[in-house]
Enzyme design. Structure first.
Site, PDB file in Angstrom:
ATOM      1  N   HIS A 162       0.889  -1.258   0.126  1.00 12.51           N
ATOM      2  CA  HIS A 162       0.123   0.057  -0.133  1.00 12.51           C
ATOM      3  C   HIS A 162       0.908   1.288  -0.072  1.00 12.51           C
ATOM      4  O   HIS A 162       2.045   1.387   0.598  1.00 12.51           O
ATOM      5  CB  HIS A 162      -0.814   0.066   1.419  1.00 12.51           C
ATOM      6  CG  HIS A 162      -1.733   1.065   1.555  1.00 12.51           C
ATOM      7  ND1 HIS A 162      -1.620   2.433   1.856  1.00 12.51           N
ATOM      8  CD2 HIS A 162      -3.147   0.822   1.117  1.00 12.51           C
ATOM      9  CE1 HIS A 162      -2.962   2.905   2.088  1.00 12.51           C
ATOM     10  NE2 HIS A 162      -3.802   2.400   1.577  1.00 12.51           N
TER      11      HIS A 162
ATOM     12  N   ASP B 115       2.969  -4.556   8.000  1.00  9.98           N
ATOM     13  CA  ASP B 115       1.849  -3.800   8.064  1.00  9.98           C
ATOM     14  C   ASP B 115       0.667  -4.825   8.091  1.00  9.98           C
ATOM     15  O   ASP B 115       0.481  -5.422   6.963  1.00  9.98           O
ATOM     16  CB  ASP B 115       1.808  -2.811   6.591  1.00  9.98           C
ATOM     17  CG  ASP B 115       0.616  -2.367   6.154  1.00  9.98           C
ATOM     18  OD1 ASP B 115      -0.433  -2.370   7.134  1.00  9.98           O
ATOM     19  OD2 ASP B 115       0.478  -1.866   5.105  1.00  9.98           O
TER      20      ASP B 115
ATOM     21  N   GLN C  70      -4.555  -5.209   6.667  1.00  9.06           N
ATOM     22  CA  GLN C  70      -5.439  -6.192   6.119  1.00  9.06           C
ATOM     23  C   GLN C  70      -5.702  -7.605   6.858  1.00  9.06           C
ATOM     24  O   GLN C  70      -6.128  -8.486   6.416  1.00  9.06           O
ATOM     25  CB  GLN C  70      -5.183  -6.048   4.717  1.00  9.06           C
ATOM     26  CG  GLN C  70      -5.472  -4.899   3.928  1.00  9.06           C
ATOM     27  CD  GLN C  70      -6.796  -4.420   3.934  1.00  9.06           C
ATOM     28  OE1 GLN C  70      -7.824  -5.094   3.970  1.00  9.06           O
ATOM     29  NE2 GLN C  70      -7.130  -2.887   3.573  1.00  9.06           N
TER      30      GLN C  70
ATOM     31  N   LYS D 273     -10.370  -0.828   9.987  1.00  6.35           N
ATOM     32  CA  LYS D 273     -10.775  -2.059   9.268  1.00  6.35           C
ATOM     33  C   LYS D 273     -11.041  -3.145  10.214  1.00  6.35           C
ATOM     34  O   LYS D 273     -11.370  -4.327   9.723  1.00  6.35           O
ATOM     35  CB  LYS D 273      -9.469  -2.324   8.661  1.00  6.35           C
ATOM     36  CG  LYS D 273      -9.234  -1.102   7.528  1.00  6.35           C
ATOM     37  CD  LYS D 273      -7.812  -1.543   6.539  1.00  6.35           C
ATOM     38  CE  LYS D 273      -7.301  -0.268   6.079  1.00  6.35           C
ATOM     39  NZ  LYS D 273      -8.143   0.161   4.889  1.00  6.35           N
TER      40      LYS D 273
ATOM     41  N   CYS E 141      -4.885   2.404  -3.650  1.00  5.14           N
ATOM     42  CA  CYS E 141      -3.779   2.914  -3.027  1.00  5.14           C
ATOM     43  C   CYS E 141      -2.522   1.934  -3.034  1.00  5.14           C
ATOM     44  O   CYS E 141      -1.650   2.042  -2.068  1.00  5.14           O
ATOM     45  CB  CYS E 141      -3.935   3.266  -1.623  1.00  5.14           C
ATOM     46  SG  CYS E 141      -5.152   4.666  -1.258  1.00  5.14           S
TER      47      CYS E 141
HETATM   48  N1  PMP Z   1      -1.837  -0.682   4.817  1.00  8.47           N
HETATM   49  C1  PMP Z   1      -2.430  -1.335   4.010  1.00  8.47           C
HETATM   50  C2  PMP Z   1      -2.395  -2.930   3.381  1.00  8.47           C
HETATM   51  C3  PMP Z   1      -4.066  -1.009   3.975  1.00  8.47           C
HETATM   52  O1  PMP Z   1      -4.988  -1.457   3.409  1.00  8.47           O
HETATM   53  C4  PMP Z   1      -4.211   0.410   4.359  1.00  8.47           C
HETATM   54  C5  PMP Z   1      -5.741   1.031   4.322  1.00  8.47           C
HETATM   55  N2  PMP Z   1      -6.267   0.846   2.855  1.00  8.47           N
HETATM   56  C6  PMP Z   1      -3.288   1.123   5.065  1.00  8.47           C
HETATM   57  C7  PMP Z   1      -1.876   0.591   5.059  1.00  8.47           C
HETATM   58  C8  PMP Z   1      -3.477   2.554   5.480  1.00  8.47           C
HETATM   59  O2  PMP Z   1      -4.228   2.468   6.555  1.00  8.47           O
HETATM   60  P1  PMP Z   1      -4.884   3.903   7.082  1.00  8.47           P
HETATM   61  O3  PMP Z   1      -5.639   4.742   5.781  1.00  8.47           O
HETATM   62  O4  PMP Z   1      -6.158   3.222   8.001  1.00  8.47           O
HETATM   63  O5  PMP Z   1      -3.860   4.610   7.909  1.00  8.47           O
END
Ligand code: PMP
Length: 417
Positions: free
Chosen positions: A134, A211, A214, A237, A375
């Site tokens: 991401h 990270d 997910q 999430k 993203c």
């Molecule tokens: N890492 C991953 C794998 C994600 O899916 C996301 C959110 N789409 C993020 C980081 C960022 O999370 P946040 O926008 O809640 O900070």
């Protein structure tokens, strides 16, 4: 509205109906149709107990924490710190000092990039990420690269969306200082072999940030078992409030890091000449935190623990298989990301139709999915497409949602195909 009945696994019917009833946002009509929510990878709906926990903080214990001697402040502090312990245990640490509350995964990664990496890395050092990250796990490392002269290396992703251990090994060396990788890909759903990668990185003296944004909603996670140095995730999430998140960091590492943000609550004493920083984890929590959010996130964890992550994993895996079978019958539909080990993230393209149009037509049917690059632009490009349509599952989804999706896609084809 009656809950759709599940035929996926025996104990499913009762549990599943109960789960659906606990999520008020599910029970609404959108554009005149029953809402079919298939965008939990973007954000998950909140169960009633989370909404009530947040409201309860504001109705009863609305006070600032750590500083007040009055009863409400003490109660709020207790609830905030109890939440920390609960969330820590949920991912496998009993040490409250290793759990820093942040705004989300993005802030947690930035914290590590600024507080751990920036002061340590220099010319000749290497940061290793994977090709499916991401943006939140790419851009902070580019900043570190640009400011320190370190090199950023990227482990290539296969066309099925997998990260082979041999490919990771090829990028690792004694120059590697940090490995930062997703536990689960948000665009494709791939589950990465984190434990093995941690072992290989540690053998070369590198630290590993995982990270888990997910991963935590779908699989049991234990940071001790994974052996990672940093683990981050977002509350929203995980069926919790937005604006909440967690950084787990091994205590020795946190102790050696400089604060990323400074101000109130992270200090022991301040004079104009000198400031003494607070103990862990307060040292990394400058300013008034999201108190009600932390309490809400702890309530989400209670809810998940009641249902059981094993149940959630099994339910979502069965649903994923059901969706793969059902959607694979649609002519012109191609799955993007076909790893054998994946969570319920179903990315796809439809021949001759722009992903955005799929999303718009499905929305008119009351079906919420995500379209675009999610993203994670580099991995979507790696898959040879500009954008995908992504349906992602949560514990409350069932076959009727998948059937509705398949019918919706047929409608898209009729209109545009
Ligand atoms: N890492 C991953 C794998 C994600 O899916 C996301 C959110 N789409 C993020 C980081 C960022 O999370 P946040 O926008 O809640 O900070």
């Amino acid at each position: 509205m009656t809950a759709p009945v599940s035929i996926l696994h025996e104990d499913n019917t009762g549990t599943h109906a109960r789960i659906r009833n606990d999520f008020p946002a599910l029970h609404q009509r959108v554009n005149g149709k029953r809402l079919v929510y298939l965008d939990s990878a973007a954000t998950a709906f909140k169960p009633r107990c989370v909404i009530e926990a947040v409201r309860d903080v504001w109705e009863r214990d609305c006070a600032n924490i750590h500083r007040g001697v009055h009863t409400l402040s003490q109660r709020a502090t207790q609830r905030y710190e109890d939440a920390r312990v609960k969330i820590g245990r949920f991912i496998g640490t009993d040490d409250r000092r290793e759990l820093v509350f942040v705004r989300g995964a993005t802030e947690a990664i930035n914290l590590v990039a600024h507080s751990y990496a920036l002061p340590r890395l220099g010319l000749g050092d290497e940061i290793v990420i994977t090709g499916l990250e991401h943006h939140a796990n790419i851009v902070p490392w580019q900043v570190v690269r640009d400011r320190t002269g370190a090199t950023l290396k990227v482990v290539p992703v296969s066309i099925s969306g997998e990260v082979a251990l041999s490919a990771v090994e090829q990028q690792l060396s004694s120059k590697t200082k940090i490995v930062a990788l997703a536990h689960v890909s948000n665009a494709l759903g791939t589950i990465l072999r984190v434990k093995e990668i941690v072992n290989r990185a540690h053998a070369l003296g590198a630290v590993v940030l995982v990270d888990g944004a997910q991963a935590v909603p779908h699989l049991p996670v234990n940071v001790m078992d994974l052996g990672c140095d940093f683990y981050v995730f977002s509350g929203h999430k995980l069926y919790g409030p937005d604006g909440t998140g967690v950084l787990f960091a091994r205590r020795e590492l946190l102790e050696s890091m400089v604060p990323y943000q400074t101000g109130g609550d992270m200090i022991l004493s301040v004079t104009f000449e000198k400031t003494l920083y607070n103990e862990l984890p307060a040292r990394f929590e400058a300013g008034t935190p999201n108190i009600s959010g932390a309490v809400g996130l702890a309530a989400a964890i209670d809810f998940i623990s009641d249902v059981g992550l094993e149940w959630i994993f099994r339910h979502e895996q069965l649903l994923l298989k059901f969706a793969q079978e059902k959607l694979s019958k649609i002519e012109g539909l191609r799955f993007i990301g076909t790893a054998s080990d994946k969570v319920g993230v179903i990315s796809f393209v439809l021949e001759g139709v722009h992903a955005h149009d799929i999303g718009t037509i499905l929305d008119a049917e009351g079906i919420a999915i995500r379209t675009g690059h999610h993203c994670a632009q580099p991995v979507v490009e790696r898959m040879g497409v500009a954008a995908t349509a992504r349906a992602s599952l949560g514990m409350y989804n069932d076959e009727s949602d998948i059937v509705a999706l398949a019918e919706g896609i047929q409608r898209v084809k009729q209109m545009l195909g």
